[in-house]
Scaffold this motif. Structure first.
Motif, PDB file in Angstrom:
ATOM      1  N   ILE A 115      34.530  26.664  71.451  1.00  0.00           N
ATOM      2  CA  ILE A 115      33.887  27.696  72.262  1.00  0.00           C
ATOM      3  C   ILE A 115      32.403  27.776  71.941  1.00  0.00           C
ATOM      4  N   ARG A 116      31.613  27.925  72.983  1.00  0.00           N
ATOM      5  CA  ARG A 116      30.161  28.067  72.846  1.00  0.00           C
ATOM      6  C   ARG A 116      29.712  29.296  73.633  1.00  0.00           C
ATOM      7  N   TYR A 117      28.820  30.081  73.034  1.00  0.00           N
ATOM      8  CA  TYR A 117      28.287  31.259  73.716  1.00  0.00           C
ATOM      9  C   TYR A 117      27.253  30.805  74.751  1.00  0.00           C
TER      10      TYR A 117
ATOM     11  N   PHE B 180      31.158  32.499  78.042  1.00  0.00           N
ATOM     12  CA  PHE B 180      31.443  31.420  77.098  1.00  0.00           C
ATOM     13  C   PHE B 180      31.750  30.119  77.851  1.00  0.00           C
ATOM     14  N   GLU B 181      31.546  28.990  77.162  1.00  0.00           N
ATOM     15  CA  GLU B 181      31.962  27.679  77.641  1.00  0.00           C
ATOM     16  C   GLU B 181      32.871  27.054  76.587  1.00  0.00           C
TER      17      GLU B 181
ATOM     18  N   GLU C 225      34.269  23.511  75.266  1.00  0.00           N
ATOM     19  CA  GLU C 225      34.069  22.069  75.313  1.00  0.00           C
ATOM     20  C   GLU C 225      35.344  21.361  74.869  1.00  0.00           C
ATOM     21  N   SER C 226      35.791  20.395  75.687  1.00  0.00           N
ATOM     22  CA  SER C 226      36.984  19.622  75.326  1.00  0.00           C
ATOM     23  C   SER C 226      36.828  18.153  75.692  1.00  0.00           C
ATOM     24  N   SER C 227      35.590  17.740  75.924  1.00  0.00           N
ATOM     25  CA  SER C 227      35.347  16.360  76.369  1.00  0.00           C
ATOM     26  C   SER C 227      35.739  15.331  75.323  1.00  0.00           C
ATOM     27  N   GLY C 228      35.691  15.689  74.059  1.00  0.00           N
ATOM     28  CA  GLY C 228      35.998  14.732  73.005  1.00  0.00           C
ATOM     29  C   GLY C 228      37.461  14.693  72.639  1.00  0.00           C
ATOM     30  N   MET C 229      38.299  15.449  73.341  1.00  0.00           N
ATOM     31  CA  MET C 229      39.718  15.514  73.008  1.00  0.00           C
ATOM     32  C   MET C 229      40.521  14.582  73.890  1.00  0.00           C
ATOM     33  N   ALA C 230      41.539  13.970  73.247  1.00  0.00           N
ATOM     34  CA  ALA C 230      42.376  13.040  73.998  1.00  0.00           C
ATOM     35  C   ALA C 230      43.228  13.771  75.020  1.00  0.00           C
ATOM     36  N   GLU C 231      43.691  14.963  74.655  1.00  0.00           N
ATOM     37  CA  GLU C 231      44.514  15.764  75.545  1.00  0.00           C
ATOM     38  C   GLU C 231      43.703  16.942  76.064  1.00  0.00           C
ATOM     39  N   ALA C 232      44.097  17.396  77.214  1.00  0.00           N
ATOM     40  CA  ALA C 232      43.489  18.593  77.811  1.00  0.00           C
ATOM     41  C   ALA C 232      41.997  18.407  78.010  1.00  0.00           C
ATOM     42  N   ASN C 233      41.601  17.196  78.396  1.00  0.00           N
ATOM     43  CA  ASN C 233      40.197  16.941  78.659  1.00  0.00           C
ATOM     44  C   ASN C 233      39.837  17.561  80.010  1.00  0.00           C
TER      45      ASN C 233
ATOM     46  N   ASN D 167      31.350  31.828  67.510  1.00  0.00           N
ATOM     47  CA  ASN D 167      30.674  30.734  68.193  1.00  0.00           C
ATOM     48  C   ASN D 167      30.926  29.429  67.435  1.00  0.00           C
ATOM     49  N   GLY D 168      31.422  28.406  68.158  1.00  0.00           N
ATOM     50  CA  GLY D 168      31.706  27.122  67.542  1.00  0.00           C
ATOM     51  C   GLY D 168      33.123  26.971  67.035  1.00  0.00           C
ATOM     52  N   ALA D 169      33.946  28.012  67.171  1.00  0.00           N
ATOM     53  CA  ALA D 169      35.327  27.948  66.695  1.00  0.00           C
ATOM     54  C   ALA D 169      36.223  27.293  67.735  1.00  0.00           C
ATOM     55  N   TYR D 170      37.366  26.791  67.275  1.00  0.00           N
ATOM     56  CA  TYR D 170      38.341  26.189  68.184  1.00  0.00           C
ATOM     57  C   TYR D 170      39.252  27.282  68.719  1.00  0.00           C
ATOM     58  N   VAL D 171      39.561  27.207  70.013  1.00  0.00           N
ATOM     59  CA  VAL D 171      40.403  28.220  70.644  1.00  0.00           C
ATOM     60  C   VAL D 171      41.460  27.536  71.483  1.00  0.00           C
TER      61      VAL D 171
END
Length: 408
Positions: A117-119, A137-138, A140-148, A227-231
Motif C-alpha cells: 500500500i502507498r499513500y 491509497f494505491e 502495488e502488485s506488479s511484482g507479484m506472480a499472483e493477483a497481478n 504506508n509501505g505495508a503489505y495488505v
C-alpha cells in the motif's frame, strides 16, 4: 461693764441688708436649678434628636443582602431576568455516557487487491477532511506472480473489446434477419457484463495498481495500515466518519428502571464547557433501553440517537443528565442564576428599580441546565439569570466601600 447704746436706725438697716442677701441667695439657687433643668432638657432633646437622626439614617441605609445595580451596569453586561413559574421537572438520572458513531454515519474502505500500500498523499493523517470518491491509497502488485493487477486489467480490457465487437457484428446481422433475436440478446448481455467488469477495474486501478477511494465525504477517523505495508484484499484500510449523526450510550443503575419508560430527553456536559447543553427534549432522539442485566454488567444500557450540533467527538465520554416526564410542577432556576458561597447557594431577586435582594435558597435536583428550588423563592418573583456573577461582584465591591449604602 460699760454699755454701748446702738441707735435703732442702725439695727433696722442691718436687718434690711441681711434680708436682702437672703433673697438674693435664694434667687440664685432657684436660677441655678432652672438652668440645670433646662440643660437636662436640652440634653434629652439633643439625644432624642440624634436617635431620630440615626433611625432615619438606618432607614435610608440598605441591608447587607440588598445590592444596588444600576440599569446602565445591567445594560453593559447584558443582564437577563426571568419571572418564576412552576413547571414539571421529573426524575433526573445523572450518569456517564460514551459518544459513539451512528449506524451509517461512518464507513470503512477495504483493499480491493493484495499488495503493497502507498499513500496518494503522504501527509494524510487522522482527522483530515475527505470527499466521496477521493483517491487515498494505491496498492502495488506488479511484482507479484499472483493477483497481478495490471494483468487483470489487460485481461478485462481484452474481454470487453471482444464482447463489444461480437455484439456490434450481431446487431448488423440482426438487421438482415441472419441471427435470431435470442442470439442478439445473449451477445448484448455478454458485452454489458464485460464492460462493467472493465469499467470497475479501470476506475479502481491505475498503471501502478489498485486504488482505494473514500467511501463517503467526512473526515478520516482511523488509518488501519502503514504506508509501505503489505495488505490482503478485503482488509480494512481506512475508516471515514461524517460525525453528523451519533449515538449516546449510557449505563444506569437498576433502581432507575421504573423511570426509563418516561424518558423525554437528555442533556450533556461536555468536557471543558461549564454549562450543559440540551440534545433534544423530544422522544424522537430516544432509541431504547435494556430490559435485563447480567453478572458481568449489572447496569442497564440506555441509548440515544443524536444530531451532532455541539461538536461532540466520537469515542469520548460526557456527563449525561437523563430527563424523565413528571406531572408535579416545581420552581426551578437556570443554573447560571445560582451563586455559591461556602457551601450555600444564593439567587439575586429583583426588588424594584435598581435593587436586588441576595436570597438564600435550598436546591434540589438538576438536569444540568436548570435546578429545582425547594425553598427561598416563590412563584412570580423575578430572578437574575445571565449576569448573576457580576451582581455578586458589585455586592462585594460595595461591602469594601465604607460609604456604601449611606445617603447624605
Amino acid at each position: 461693764m460699760k454699755k454701748i447704746a446702738i441707735p435703732i436706725s442702725i439695727i433696722l438697716s442691718l436687718g434690711l441688708i441681711i434680708s436682702c442677701h437672703s433673697e438674693v441667695h435664694d434667687h440664685d439657687h432657684e436660677h441655678a436649678q432652672v438652668h440645670s433643668h433646662d440643660h437636662e432638657h436640652n440634653h434629652e432633646h439633643d439625644h432624642a434628636h440624634n436617635h431620630d437622626h440615626d433611625l432615619d439614617h438606618h432607614q435610608h441605609n440598605h441591608g447587607e443582602n440588598v445590592v444596588i445595580f444600576s440599569s446602565e451596569q445591567a445594560k453593559k453586561i447584558g443582564l437577563q431576568l426571568e419571572t418564576l413559574s412552576p413547571a414539571p421537572l421529573g426524575q433526573i438520572i445523572k450518569t456517564t455516557a460514551q459518544v459513539l458513531p451512528s449506524q451509517g454515519d461512518e464507513r470503512q474502505a477495504a483493499a480491493t487487491a493484495s499488495g503493497i500500500i502507498r499513500y496518494v498523499n503522504s501527509s494524510l493523517v487522522e482527522g483530515d477532511a475527505v470527499k466521496a470518491g477521493q483517491s487515498l491509497f494505491e496498492i502495488e502488485s506488479s511484482g507479484m506472480a499472483e493477483a497481478n493487477i495490471s494483468v487483470k486489467v489487460k485481461e478485462a480490457e481484452a474481454q470487453y473489446r471482444a464482447a463489444k465487437s461480437a455484439y456490434e457484428r450481431k446487431c448488423k446481422l440482426a438487421e438482415d434477419h441472419i441471427v435470431s433475436q435470442a442470439d442478439l440478446e445473449q451477445a448484448r448481455a455478454t458485452y454489458e457484463s464485460a464492460k462493467a467488469a472493465y469499467d470497475n477495474l479501470k476506475g479502481n486501478f491505475s498503471a501502478k495498481g489498485a486504488i482505494v477511494r473514500a467511501p463517503i465525504s467526512g473526515y478520516v477517523r482511523s488509518i488501519d495500515v502503514a504506508n509501505g505495508a503489505y495488505v490482503e484484499a478485503g482488509h480494512s484500510v481506512v475508516t471515514v466518519s461524517q460525525n453528523r449523526d451519533l449515538q449516546l450510550r449510557a449505563e444506569v443503575q437498576p433502581r432507575y428502571y421504573p423511570w426509563l419508560k418516561n424518558i423525554t430527553g437528555v442533556n450533556v456536559r461536555i468536557p471543558g464547557i461549564d454549562t450543559a447543553v440540551s440534545l433534544g427534549s423530544s422522544g424522537t432522539n430516544w432509541v431504547s433501553y435494556g430490559k435485563s442485566t447480567d453478572a458481568a454488567c449489572p447496569l442497564i444500557p440506555v441509548t440515544f440517537r443524536i444530531r451532532n450540533t455541539h461538536q461532540l467527538i466520537s469515542g469520548t465520554f460526557v456527563t449525561a443528565y437523563i430527563v424523565t416526564r413528571s406531572s408535579q410542577p416545581v420552581i426551578s432556576v437556570p443554573n447560571e442564576s445560582l451563586v455559591e458561597e461556602m457551601g450555600s447557594f444564593f439567587v439575586f431577586v429583583k426588588i424594584h428599580g435598581d435593587e436586588y435582594d441576595k436570597r438564600l435558597v435550598s436546591i434540589g435536583a438538576t438536569d444540568g441546565i436548570r435546578t429545582e428550588i425547594r425553598s427561598g423563592l416563590s412563584k412570580g418573583e423575578t430572578v437574575v439569570t445571565h449576569g448573576a456573577a457580576m451582581v455578586r461582584l458589585a455586592q462585594n465591591s460595595a461591602a469594601l466601600d465604607p460609604h456604601a449604602g449611606h445617603v447624605h
